[in-house]
Design a protein around this motif. Structure first.
Motif, PDB file in Angstrom:
ATOM      1  N   LYS A 108      -6.138 -17.903 -77.384  1.00 55.02           N
ATOM      2  CA  LYS A 108      -4.742 -17.486 -77.316  1.00 55.02           C
ATOM      3  C   LYS A 108      -3.893 -18.358 -78.241  1.00 55.02           C
ATOM      4  CE  LYS A 108      -1.294 -15.992 -73.958  1.00 55.02           C
ATOM      5  NZ  LYS A 108      -0.182 -16.369 -74.817  1.00 55.02           N
ATOM      6  N   ALA A 109      -4.201 -19.664 -78.214  1.00 53.66           N
ATOM      7  CA  ALA A 109      -3.458 -20.589 -79.072  1.00 53.66           C
ATOM      8  C   ALA A 109      -3.615 -20.211 -80.538  1.00 53.66           C
ATOM      9  CB  ALA A 109      -3.937 -22.013 -78.826  1.00 53.66           C
ATOM     10  N   VAL A 110      -4.863 -19.906 -80.913  1.00 56.08           N
ATOM     11  CA  VAL A 110      -5.119 -19.549 -82.315  1.00 56.08           C
ATOM     12  C   VAL A 110      -4.385 -18.252 -82.655  1.00 56.08           C
ATOM     13  CG1 VAL A 110      -6.876 -18.877 -83.985  1.00 56.08           C
ATOM     14  CG2 VAL A 110      -7.330 -20.721 -82.380  1.00 56.08           C
ATOM     15  N   ALA A 111      -4.511 -17.260 -81.748  1.00 55.31           N
ATOM     16  CA  ALA A 111      -3.884 -15.972 -82.009  1.00 55.31           C
ATOM     17  C   ALA A 111      -2.367 -16.113 -82.081  1.00 55.31           C
ATOM     18  CB  ALA A 111      -4.277 -14.971 -80.920  1.00 55.31           C
ATOM     19  N   ASP A 112      -1.804 -16.924 -81.180  1.00 56.68           N
ATOM     20  CA  ASP A 112      -0.354 -17.088 -81.144  1.00 56.68           C
ATOM     21  C   ASP A 112       0.206 -17.668 -82.429  1.00 56.68           C
ATOM     22  OD1 ASP A 112      -0.091 -15.948 -78.733  1.00 56.68           O
ATOM     23  OD2 ASP A 112       0.072 -17.816 -77.582  1.00 56.68           O
ATOM     24  N   ARG A 113      -0.552 -18.605 -82.980  1.00 60.15           N
ATOM     25  CA  ARG A 113      -0.010 -19.202 -84.206  1.00 60.15           C
ATOM     26  C   ARG A 113      -0.410 -18.385 -85.431  1.00 60.15           C
ATOM     27  NH1 ARG A 113      -4.467 -23.254 -83.773  1.00 60.15           N
ATOM     28  NH2 ARG A 113      -5.770 -22.806 -85.584  1.00 60.15           N
ATOM     29  N   GLY A 114      -0.978 -17.208 -85.193  1.00 62.96           N
ATOM     30  CA  GLY A 114      -1.323 -16.326 -86.305  1.00 62.96           C
ATOM     31  C   GLY A 114      -2.558 -16.774 -87.061  1.00 62.96           C
ATOM     32  N   GLY A 115      -3.376 -17.587 -86.391  1.00 64.88           N
ATOM     33  CA  GLY A 115      -4.580 -18.089 -87.056  1.00 64.88           C
ATOM     34  C   GLY A 115      -5.644 -17.006 -87.171  1.00 64.88           C
ATOM     35  N   LYS A 116      -6.666 -17.345 -87.908  1.00 63.47           N
ATOM     36  CA  LYS A 116      -7.732 -16.362 -88.129  1.00 63.47           C
ATOM     37  C   LYS A 116      -8.786 -16.480 -87.031  1.00 63.47           C
ATOM     38  CE  LYS A 116      -7.281 -16.133 -93.107  1.00 63.47           C
ATOM     39  NZ  LYS A 116      -7.761 -16.671 -94.384  1.00 63.47           N
ATOM     40  N   VAL A 117      -9.103 -15.357 -86.406  1.00 63.15           N
ATOM     41  CA  VAL A 117     -10.212 -15.297 -85.461  1.00 63.15           C
ATOM     42  C   VAL A 117     -11.279 -14.408 -86.081  1.00 63.15           C
ATOM     43  CG1 VAL A 117     -10.935 -14.633 -83.150  1.00 63.15           C
ATOM     44  CG2 VAL A 117      -8.649 -15.580 -83.503  1.00 63.15           C
TER      45      VAL A 117
END
Lengths: 1141, 344
Positions: free
Chosen positions: A171-180
């Motif tokens: 969620k943290a990665v997705a929230d900051r717009g990071g790449k999953v």
């Protein structure tokens, strides 16, 4: 011209050790010498008194122990499952898919333990086709090194902790717009695809256009429309509200052995990035340019079976009699190449040129790519056949090179094969990787751009060209990395979390290998460990399901629902979904629903594409190839696969460089005179081979050299799949080198680390022109070291009795007489003072054994034409009969215990310049001279011959047993009573087929075998077949014709009050053979298949002339070659006999 | 409960009648035959005791001898006599043997013969399980269930006809009755034994509900064959195959308490009934198997399998005549003595 057969170079050259050993059944001298000569023996301080004390104590202890009656515990079920009867096997239809092999299979389970796997011949796409890897897969389930539960940074944690952590971090990665990123092997499971897409959208990622063309037309709205109803039905959990919208989530598929260029070529030629369906069963002319379609290439499990249909020389149902003609161009001799009618060794860089030459010769465009005259001649011959069979031919290429694939497309288009043998509308979903996307992802990961990486079903640290750099990036703390691997393997051990997936025998799944083909994988055993289905993990992390326990049905319900919503409406066979589902599970697949074919429009881009083709003028080119046993390397730690001799080289437990013998002479400075001497070319117990350093770019691998007849000059081959666990990852105890002594300890390097077996040839691969290239220019240098290889090729020789093999060509079968290609043996006998010729089978020292017409007479027929030497039968026999794994050192000492071995003979035929010259020395243009004497090992042809106990009715082994441990049954079986055997080994000595094996050790508890023998491992022991005794030390063993299956088959017939029919009794080898080469049955039943096979014109008995009257028949090997191959040496009365009779 | 379609109305009436008029079985003391048996064989234990005693006695004898000798020296020294000190026991013994050579020879031969015979006899007993009755976690009585209640063997050992294993009954089979039969006054401790079944099945006899906490029962196996012997109950018991009565190998089980291996003598008393053949060798030995295979006639008419076999035999009249000389075709004559029929 006499055709000679040889198993190895030492036999061809008659090396001294070969000659010496060829007359011996056992070569045990060495170990005695080693023991007596050992320095350590002086250290033993056992005096006479001590000895007597030990003796006395031992006798007393043994006496006391035998007086005690051991109490044996027995634990019945509490609630017995209704369909389990203790002592009776259950069979389940399932599917095997691991990204490399796809097979519809049947799994045999005893009391809930899967113990044996075979191909499903009744249902599914692959029609019974399997590989040794699939057959041995049941042992992977019981690998003790499988993870027992989730792991975080090396320490075990609970699933709830893992879930909470991963969810939060994602969620943290997705929230900051990071790449999953999800990196997986090719996903051919429609339900898994839905799960992954749902997971992507739950993180706010955009789901790419669904590749599965069949899902799209039904539910066209959006992914949510497909997933939401299924998910909420399944779990009752509400779909999470409002996911973040700016996340960058992608699913990237990666194949270790990639076919990405083929998809790109098809996109260029036909506008569809697909892998088409090939129909080998309709191809009367096949040309393969380095495509090993019997063992490794694409849907090889199906191709193998289809191809075998075209290789039947007998008259067909429609009255026709034909065989396909198969041309093969390759560098390393592959299983497919060995079975070809005409094989041309080429360098990998010449693949494009070969394709261009064929295109030119069939009347297509001349691309103007130069090729040598010799290869051009082969190409012309191939083209001639192709032209003759337009629309009934097939040209395939293995290269992951768009240029080559585009030319091949042009050839097939020119030959009018599309819509006939090649189907673009019913595409194959295997191998969907796009190498350029993989390269992009790898670069992203290495540069630290990825926030979270989930790895499923693939091992990129091991298989990527730049795996090491990728591994380093994985260790980076800033990135969340999750692996679903069953093992803490090269990749998983570097990930933040390992969430072990179930084994395929423990889990549900569905597969869609091809358009309209759906199959089911069902669990055969309750999960052994605290693992969790990867799909369930994704559903949990996506907020669509709650964590379940071992009995969790989350993904099962998911699949069921997706079949109900997507599959059921598309079929008309069943009225209710339950019926449809139950039959699909029962059969392992649903009835195929292929798409109608549409017209093909071809865009010719050969000129542009071929310009980017690889070419090379390096002195050495290295080919990274796949072996039929090891494949991509997922199962390198499987002892059955390691012990399986490679189909061509017959080397076990090792990786090596294959090199043309002539190149070996040059590289190691062996001049002509020394050729017959010890020089590391002959692989024997005490003869190590040379090692070389192979350098590709910055990668240097040191490997032993195997001189492989048929290898293209200037090329070397290194098998993929070895060199696993370089950093001591726990992937199974059999993955590492064992010392060549009695300790059975790991061979450690200077730092005390276990040495992996072989070296990792993936290091030689590279990203080039947007695809992974599996060959490279190399430098090869003598490493001035020696290395022992364990090779079975010259074990158990047949002592020069070459009449054991018979081969001929199709022409002789169609128009010739049996006496021409399969004459019966005649003996010269003296009766009443005058000599006469009689049929060898009519002469006997013994009375007829009363097996004819009395009860059953079990017989077997082996068709040498249908047999392609794949080795499935060897693995099947291993697992059915609890054949012990003995490890490299014992194999080296010729103490392998394979009940069934696959003899591989090289021979030289075709275009024999010398034969032409001898025929007419003065003919025009006949300029043959000794100078250009053809070197037999340059391009030999190959014959495979499965060899097991022949169950002779006049068995030489039975007459010499001093304790009657081996006797004859009235059903024609040569029985072996292990408990009676005292191990004189006289029987083995007297066996003309050399099929008896001696138990030198107690393999189940002697230290030498602690890391290799599965019965020493309390998990892997569960794979043992309870119907067969585990033999002890000091007894002979051999093929029993699967007597446990005979007993079972007879009993079933008795209980059902009927006669034994074909199919009631089938040996493990016959049962698993994909091509039906082995037929087993009751020979006394005149209706049986085996009876009709053995009375045909092609039937012969090996070494018939020695009068042992075996119950095993062979069918003459038939090749579709022009010139009738000179018959193998056939004994006639006129020839001198040196052998004892 | 499954429908009992095979019961006639009279039988149902009889059952109901029995249920109405059932008399509680009189309380009896624990039957001696049901005493929990020993794990080991008694013989081995006794032998150990004998050896131990011999050792103890030898020590005592030698000690006494030593004391006597010391005393003799003391006496001799006192009386000033000269004793032969330098003669060792070995020499004395040698002299004694030479003096009494007839006696020693006879004794030696006798000892060797009886000792050897005894050793052989004992050797043949090793691994013989006849009359073996291991202890069990539940003091189950075949006498009650199979005897008094008349439950068929194959109700509990229900895989006997289908599988090589007759099978130890699974707990759910016990629970078919013991869901309702929760206590018993058959004998002391019967209710406790039933409670053990309930514990295994995870059954609360108070609420009559399953809790789900199951624990398997660990039984001790009574009929043990070596690992290299493959015996199939199905082959022997199934009506289409061997059709042999259970008693032939297991004796009169309805009279037993705990499961035990019968003895040849017991079974021979049943000979003649239900086609039981008298045999001589100890139970569960190979000789015993072969003996029966040599005697037992195969009914070639009862199954199409055997009819086909018989048809084939007819094409070899000489062979058929030879094997049917004694008016029967035995298991042995069809290959029942061949190694690979049981050893593979």
């Amino acid at each position: 011209m006499k055709k000679t057969y040889w198993k190895g170079l030492d036999e061809k050259d008659q090396s001294p050790e070969f000659v010496q050993n060829s007359n011996k059944e056992f070569r045990e001298d060495l170990s005695v010498d080693e023991f007596i000569g050992s320095e350590a023996i002086g250290d033993f301080q056992t005096g006479r008194r001590d000895f007597l004390k030990f003796l006395g104590f031992g006798v007393a202890a043994a006496t006391l122990a035998s007086c005690e009656t051991p109490v044996i515990k027995s634990i019945p079920y509490v609630n017995k499952p209704e369909d389990v009867t203790p002592g009776v096997a259950n069979w389940y239809a399932s599917t095997f898919y691991d990204g490399n092999d796809y097979s519809n299979i049947l799994v045999k389970a005893r009391e809930g333990r899967p113990i044996w796997v075979k191909g499903n011949k009744d249902f599914g796409l692959t029609k019974g086709g399997i590989t040794p890897r699939v057959g041995a897969s049941v042992l992977n389930l019981y690998n003790s090194d499988r993870l027992r539960g989730p792991v975080s940074s090396g320490s075990s944690v609970s699933w709830s902790e893992v879930d909470a952590d991963i969810k939060a971090k994602l969620k943290a990665v997705a929230d900051r717009g990071g790449k999953v990123r999800i990196l997986s092997n090719t996903i051919i499971s429609p339900s898994t695809e839905l799960v992954i897409n749902d997971f992507i959208s739950s993180l706010g990622g955009e789901v790419a256009e669904m590749d599965s063309s069949e899902v799209a037309p039904i539910v066209s709205d959006s992914i949510d429309a497909i997933v939401t109803p299924i998910v909420s039905d399944v779990t009752g959990v509400d779909v999470e509200s409002e996911p973040v919208s700016n996340a960058d989530v992608k699913h990237i598929q990666y194949d270790a052995v990639s076919y990405s260029a083929m998809r790109k070529a098809n996109e260029e030629s036909f506008g569809k990035a697909v892998v088409p369906a090939y129909d080998f069963s309709r191809a009367k002319a096949v040309v393969s340019i380095d495509a090993d379609f019997m063992a490794n290439w694409l849907m090889h499990t199906k191709y193998n079976v289809d191809y075998a249909e075209t290789r039947n020389p007998e008259k067909r149902a429609d009255g026709d009699q034909w065989m396909s003609k198969h041309f093969h161009f390759e560098s390393v001799m592959s299983l497919t190449g060995a079975n070809a009618d005409s094989r041309c060794p080429i360098k990998p860089s010449e693949q494009g040129a070969v394709a261009a030459a064929i295109l030119k010769h069939i009347g297509g465009k001349n691309l103007g790519i130069a090729v040598s005259d010799e290869i051009d001649a082969y190409a012309a011959k191939a083209a001639e056949k192709l032209k003759k069979h337009k629309g009934e031919s097939l040209v395939v290429a293995g290269a992951n090179d768009k240029g080559v694939q585009v030319i091949v497309n042009a050839i097939n288009n020119e030959l009018n094969n599309y819509g006939k043998t090649i189907d673009l509308d019913n595409e194959v979903y295997l191998k969907q990787a796009d190498d350029s996307k993989v390269e992009e992802l790898v670069n992203e990961v290495i540069s630290g751009d990825v926030g979270a990486l989930i790895i499923y079903g693939t091992n990129p640290v091991y298989t990527l060209p730049n795996g090491a750099a990728f591994g380093e990036a994985l260790s980076n703390d800033k990135m969340l990395s999750v692996s679903f691997s069953e093992f803490a393997d090269e990749t998983a051990s570097k990930c933040t979390y390992i969430c072990p997936d179930h084994n395929y025998l423990e889990s549900w799944n569905d597969y869609k290998p091809q358009v309209g083909q759906y199959s089911i994988q069902q669990p055969v055993i309750r999960p052994l460990f605290d693992s969790r289905q990867a799909q369930e993990s994704l559903l949990v992390w996506g907020g669509k399901a709650e964590r379940g326990d071992k009995e969790s049905k989350t993904y099962y319900n998911f699949i069921r629902n997706s079949w109900e919503k997507l599959g059921f409406p598309r079929q008309s066979e069943y009225l209710t979904f339950d019926e449809y589902w139950n039959w699909s599970v029962h059969n392992g697949s649903s009835a195929p629903t292929p798409m109608p074919s549409t017209s093909v429009s071809f865009t010719d881009t050969t000129s542009e594409s071929s310009s980017s083709m690889n070419s090379s003028d390096a002195a050495w080119e290295v080919v990274a190839y796949q072996k039929s046993g090891i494949g991509e390397g997922q199962y390198t730690a499987n002892p059955w696969l390691q012990e399986l001799p490679d189909a061509i080289t017959k080397v076990c437990w090792d990786n090596y460089v294959t090199m043309a013998p002539a190149d070996c002479y040059d590289l190691f400075n062996i001049t002509g005179n020394e050729k017959g001497k010890w020089d590391g070319l002959y692989i024997e117990q005490e003869t190590p081979v040379n090692m070389v350093n192979v350098t590709v770019g910055e990668q240097v691998l040191k490997l032993p050299v195997y001189p492989l007849p048929g290898q293209a000059r200037g090329t070397i081959g290194v098998a993929l799949g070895y060199g696993r666990a370089e950093n001591q990852e726990a992937i199974g105890s059999a993955a590492f080198q064992i010392k060549l002594d009695q300790t059975g300890d790991y061979d450690l390097d200077a730092d005390g680390n276990k040495k992996p077996i072989g070296a990792n040839a993936y290091k030689f691969t590279s990203f080039e022109n947007n695809s992974i290239k599996y060959y490279a220019d190399a430098e090869v240098a003598d490493a001035n070291e020696k290395y022992f290889l364990a090779c079975t090729q010259t074990h158990h020789t047949i002592m020069g009795r070459t009449s054991i093999l018979r081969e001929t060509n199709l022409e002789s079968i169609i128009s010739g007489h049996k006496d021409d290609y399969n004459p019966s043996h005649e003996l010269h006998v003296h009766t009443k003072g005058h000599g006469e010729h009689v049929n060898a089978t009519d002469v006997s020292l013994w009375d007829e054994h009363p097996v004819e017409f009395v009860g059953h007479r079990w017989g077997m027929s082996v068709d040498l034409t249908a047999c392609n030497g794949c080795g499935v039968c060897i693995v099947a026999c291993h697992s059915e009969n609890n054949v012990p794994v003995v490890g490299k050192d014992e194999i080296r000492r010729a103490r392998d215990l394979h009940w069934l071995r696959m003899d591989r003979y090289f021979s030289s035929i075709d275009d024999d310049a010398r034969a032409r010259w001898e025929k007419d020395k003065r003919a025009e243009g006949n300029d043959w001279s000794y100078a250009n004497l053809e070197v037999p090992e340059d391009n030999p042809s190959v014959v495979f011959m499965p060899m097991m106990c022949h169950h002779c009715n006049h068995a030489p082994c039975e007459t010499v047993c001093p304790v009657a441990a081996t006797t004859h049954s009235n059903e024609g079986l040569n029985m072996m009573a292990y408990n009676r055997c005292i191990g004189t080994r006289y029987c083995g000595n007297n066996c003309p087929y050399k099929v008896r094996r001696f138990n030198w050790f107690n393999y189940r508890d002697y230290r030498k075998f602690k890391h290799v023998n599965n019965s020493q491992d309390e998990m892997a022991r569960m794979v043992l077949n309870p119907d067969v005794t585990v033999r002890s030390r000091g007894v002979m063993e051999k093929c029993s014709f699967c007597v446990q299956r005979i007993q079972e088959g007879k009993l079933n017939a008795k209980a059902e009050s009927r006669a034994v029919a074909d199919g009631d009794v089938v040996t493990a080898c016959a049962d698993s053979c994909p091509n039906g080469a082995i037929v087993f049955g009751d020979w006394n039943d005149e209706e049986s298949l085996v009876r009709s096979k053995t009375s045909g014109d092609r039937a012969y008995q090996a070494l018939e002339e020695i009068g042992v009257k075996p119950n095993l028949w062979y069918q003459v090997k038939v090749r579709n070659v022009e010139e009738a191959a000179e018959l193998a040496h056939v004994d006639t009365a006129d020839e001198p006999h040196n052998e004892e009779h | 409960m499954t429908a009992q379609g095979h019961l006639t109305n009279e039988e149902i009436d009889a059952i109901l009648d029995y249920a109405d008029n059932v008399k509680p079985v009189a309380k009896t003391a624990v039957a001696s035959s049901d005493v929990v048996g020993e794990d080991g064989q008694g013989e081995g234990g006794a032998l150990l005791w004998i050896i131990l005693l011999i050792v103890v006695f030898s020590v005592v004898i030698f000690a006494a001898r030593g004391v006597r000798k010391q005393l003799a020296y003391v006496v001799a020294e006192k009386e000033g006599e000269e004793i032969e000190l330098n003669k060792s026991i070995k020499e004395k013994l040698g002299e004694w043997i030479v003096r009494n050579w007839k006696f020693t020879t006879i004794a030696f031969v006798l000892l060797a013969v009886t000792g050897g015979a005894d050793l052989m006899k004992r050797g043949f007993q090793v691994g013989v399980y006849a009359d073996y009755k291991p202890s069990q976690p539940i003091n189950y009585s075949h006498k009650l269930h199979a005897g008094e209640m008349g439950i068929d063997c194959k109700y509990c050992h229900n895989s006997a006809e289908k599988s090589k294993h007759a099978g130890i009954p699974t707990v759910n089979v016990c629970m078919n009755c013991h869901e309702n039969v929760v206590e018993s006054d058959y004998r002391l401790g019967s209710t406790e034994n039933i409670a053990k079944i309930h514990a295994a099945a995870g059954y609360d006899s108070e609420t009559r509900k399953y809790t789900g906490n199951t624990s398997p029962i660990v039984w001790n196996k009574a009929h043990n064959l070596p690992d290299h012997v493959f015996f199939s109950h199905s082959q022997h018991v199934n009506t289409k195959t061997g059709n042999i009565d259970c008693k032939q190998c297991h004796g009169n089980v309805p009279t037993y308490g705990l499961g035990r291996v019968s003895t040849t003598e017991e079974i021979n008393q049943l000979a003649g009934t239900d086609g039981i053949i008298p045999l001589t060798k100890p139970l569960l030995t190979m000789g015993w198997c072969l003996e029966c295979h040599n005697e037992k006639a195969v009914d070639l008419t009862k199954s199409d399998y055997y009819k086909e076999l018989h048809g084939r035999l007819k094409s070899r009249p000489d062979f058929l005549r030879k094997i049917s000389e004694d008016d029967k075709i035995t298991v042995r004559e069809l290959g029942g003595w061949e190694c690979a029929k049981c050893h593979y």
